[in-house]
Design a protein around this motif. Structure first.
Motif, PDB file in Angstrom:
ATOM      1  N   LEU A 158      30.682   7.891 -27.320  1.00 54.72           N
ATOM      2  CA  LEU A 158      29.790   8.226 -26.226  1.00 54.72           C
ATOM      3  C   LEU A 158      28.675   7.176 -26.515  1.00 54.72           C
ATOM      4  O   LEU A 158      27.607   7.191 -25.115  1.00 54.72           O
ATOM      5  N   LEU A 159      28.595   6.125 -27.126  1.00 58.63           N
ATOM      6  CA  LEU A 159      26.960   5.783 -27.255  1.00 58.63           C
ATOM      7  C   LEU A 159      27.072   4.276 -26.997  1.00 58.63           C
ATOM      8  O   LEU A 159      27.008   2.964 -26.897  1.00 58.63           O
ATOM      9  N   LYS A 160      28.481   3.824 -26.339  1.00 60.16           N
ATOM     10  CA  LYS A 160      28.561   2.324 -26.510  1.00 60.16           C
ATOM     11  C   LYS A 160      29.210   2.555 -24.705  1.00 60.16           C
ATOM     12  O   LYS A 160      29.363   2.990 -23.665  1.00 60.16           O
ATOM     13  N   GLU A 161      28.704   1.043 -24.178  1.00 62.12           N
ATOM     14  CA  GLU A 161      29.487   0.125 -22.400  1.00 62.12           C
ATOM     15  C   GLU A 161      30.640  -0.426 -22.695  1.00 62.12           C
ATOM     16  O   GLU A 161      30.637  -1.408 -23.532  1.00 62.12           O
ATOM     17  N   VAL A 162      31.969  -0.029 -21.404  1.00 62.62           N
ATOM     18  CA  VAL A 162      32.858  -0.560 -21.481  1.00 62.62           C
ATOM     19  C   VAL A 162      32.830  -0.635 -20.161  1.00 62.62           C
ATOM     20  O   VAL A 162      32.513  -0.006 -19.482  1.00 62.62           O
TER      21      VAL A 162
END
Length: 380
Positions: free
Chosen positions: A245-249
């Motif tokens: 949940l700590l990334k941006e895609v």
């Protein structure tokens, strides 16, 4: 620690790929041979010929599948949890189909009743064709994104249905997988049998090679022109603790092809897929089944690598919540777990390979109807 955490994560992406390829190459000819059983063998003796080329090896080949499943659970627990929760019915379908193969091998010849044997023959067909098809359908859905998401406690929830998995692109990928393994099985049967069975296997090997090459090309074209891929905009350090949940895609058209543009050497994967399949077509046509089998194995390797390279570093993309998509960087177990598993691979995989080669060498011979008749009570 010999390897750092980032290296271990990448190493286990490679190792799981190797296990999947090992499963497809070894157990693949079993599944493919069972799937084409009614096509290459018309009489009871001919079907026993085909069965006895595969039955002594299926359980050893299945080790690759069991090992890959165990490795997936230990190396990527988040992938295992999300996949087996969301794709539960598809997994059950594969497992129940796989049950039919060992039971069919063992029970088919227990009675001479033609209806009994014919029923088990079709059980073997189902046990070979259904898993081969579903594995391809699974990869087709992965490339489109799986409808799952996580809550704030990293608990997965799946919002799809079994029949939604059977979409057109996934079914096309299923055709790629089924024809690929049917080709592999047909070349194996050609290599290990004689007379009419060998001739029919050669004919169908060429048919499945053409189907595989055409469907693989169509799937690649469809992926390039009609399916959005996934692209990472930001994420924590690759050696950080796993948290998807700590990334941006984001989803971007053509993103699944970006690795080929960034790293041109990766184009060798699809080229190997096409070259292997077409090489198998040519070599089986001129009656060189051993070399055709090698080419078929290389074709399988290239096709699986193509799927892996296209998705890298994604392992299980999410269509509902793209930023919760699982990658090899944020779905992995702890560094200690990966290190222990690496040592297990170093110790045990060479043992499995040595045992496998010894078994094939000890039981290697061409089988014909006359051999079945002379040994009618000592074979499957």
């Amino acid at each position: 620690m010999i390897f750092d955490y980032e290296t271990l994560k990448l190493a286990w992406w490679i190792l799981i790929g190797v296990l999947l390829i090992g499963f497809a190459v070894t157990d693949g000819f079993d599944m493919g041979g069972c799937a084409i059983l009614p096509l290459v063998a018309k009489t009871d003796e001919e079907r026993r010929v085909v069965i006895n080329t595969m039955a002594p090896h299926w359980d050893g080949n299945q080790v690759w599948f069991i090992t890959a499943g165990g490795a997936l659970f230990a190396a990527w627990p988040l992938v295992y949890a999300a996949a087996f929760s969301g794709l539960y019915w598809a997994m059950l379908l594969v497992l129940f189909a796989l049950f039919l193969r060992p039971v069919g091998f063992d029970y088919r010849s227990k009675m001479e009743d033609p209806r009994w044997r014919n029923a088990w023959d079709w059980a073997l067909v189902v046990g070979g064709a259904v898993p081969a098809l579903v594995f391809g359908v699974a990869f087709g859905n992965l490339l489109q994104g799986v409808p799952f998401q996580y809550d704030e406690l990293i608990r997965p929830s799946y919002h799809g249905s079994f029949f939604a998995l059977l979409n057109p692109y996934a079914l096309l990928c299923g055709v790629v997988s089924l024809s690929m393994l049917s080709l592999h099985g047909a070349v194996w049967v050609q290599m290990r049998t004689k007379e009419q069975v060998e001739q029919r296997a050669r004919f169908y090997a060429r048919i499945f090679a053409l189907v595989c090459a055409a469907s693989f090309a169509l799937a690649g074209l469809w992926l390039a022109m009609g399916i959005e891929g996934y692209q990472i905009l930001s994420m924590p350090a690759k050696d950080a603790a796993s948290n998807p949940l700590l990334k941006e895609v984001i989803r971007v058209e053509g993103a699944w092809l970006s690795n080929y543009a960034d790293y041109p050497l990766t184009l060798l994967a699809p080229l190997l897929g096409f070259a292997g399949v077409l090489g198998a077509f040519l070599l089986t046509s001129i009656r060189l089944p051993a070399l055709a089998f090698v080419c078929s194995a290389l074709g399988i390797t290239g096709i699986i690598l193509t799927a892996g390279v296209s998705m890298f570093p994604f392992v299980m993309p999410s269509s509902l919540m793209p930023s919760a998509s699982l990658t090899l960087w944020d779905a992995a177990s702890s560094a200690g777990t990966l290190m222990v598993m690496t040592w297990a691979v170093v110790i045990f995989v060479p043992m499995i390979l040595a045992y496998t080669f010894w078994c094939y060498r000890a039981m290697w011979q061409k089988i014909g109807v006359s051999f079945i008749k002379d040994n009618s009570h000592s074979l499957y």
